[in-house]
Motif scaffolding. Sequence first.
Motif, PDB file in Angstrom:
ATOM      1  N   THR A 117       0.860  -1.176   0.000  1.00 40.29           N
ATOM      2  CA  THR A 117       0.000   0.000   0.000  1.00 40.29           C
ATOM      3  C   THR A 117       0.895   1.225   0.000  1.00 40.29           C
ATOM      4  O   THR A 117       2.080   1.147   0.361  1.00 40.29           O
ATOM      5  N   ARG A 118       0.322   2.332  -0.393  1.00 33.73           N
ATOM      6  CA  ARG A 118       1.036   3.598  -0.278  1.00 33.73           C
ATOM      7  C   ARG A 118       1.163   3.919   1.204  1.00 33.73           C
ATOM      8  O   ARG A 118       0.350   3.493   2.011  1.00 33.73           O
ATOM      9  N   ASP A 147      -1.937   5.209   2.852  1.00 32.82           N
ATOM     10  CA  ASP A 147      -3.116   4.337   2.878  1.00 32.82           C
ATOM     11  C   ASP A 147      -3.080   3.546   4.187  1.00 32.82           C
ATOM     12  O   ASP A 147      -2.101   2.856   4.467  1.00 32.82           O
TER      13      ASP A 147
END
Length: 183
Positions: free
Chosen positions: A137-138, A141
Amino acid sequence: MAHASGETCPDYTMESRNDKTITNEREGLNSPERPENQQLVISPVPIQTARAFIAWAQPHLALPAGTAFALGVQTGDGTLAGVMLIGWPTAWAFDDGDTAEVLALATDGTSDASGVLLGAVWPLVREMGYRRLIAYTRIDDPGTDLWDAGFRILPRPIGWHTGSRAGDVTRVLWAIRHAGGRR
């Protein structure tokens, strides 16, 4: 309404459950078109269909190569609400034959679509013989759906670096693994 004494009383009627159901249906509260009333169903989808959905839902996302299969989640009326591409790890450090990777996940915003996909994929890849499933995930996030599906954050492997190219965003590595470690 008359009593035995001959007096008239007001007619008190209680609303039955059926009357309430009919009222709700008339107002559309039980309608399958309402997002909260939609049943989500997992199904395999062709990889090209999944790629087209991702290009539509998240045009900024680069489509990965090396996809092994794709899963979709559909609403009760058959509308595709989300897709997931699963394949082999993109980082050589994880390409050990025991690990699969969530390469991409996109939804149309339907509530719980990503959670349903993530909850379905781990039992499936485990049944295929994989002992670990990873996803990224970023950094911005929170990964709530991953956490709810049983994934946990892993520390970065030695020598693994992100953010080396202009425009790259730092990523968080998540994994879920079968108890017992490597074969």
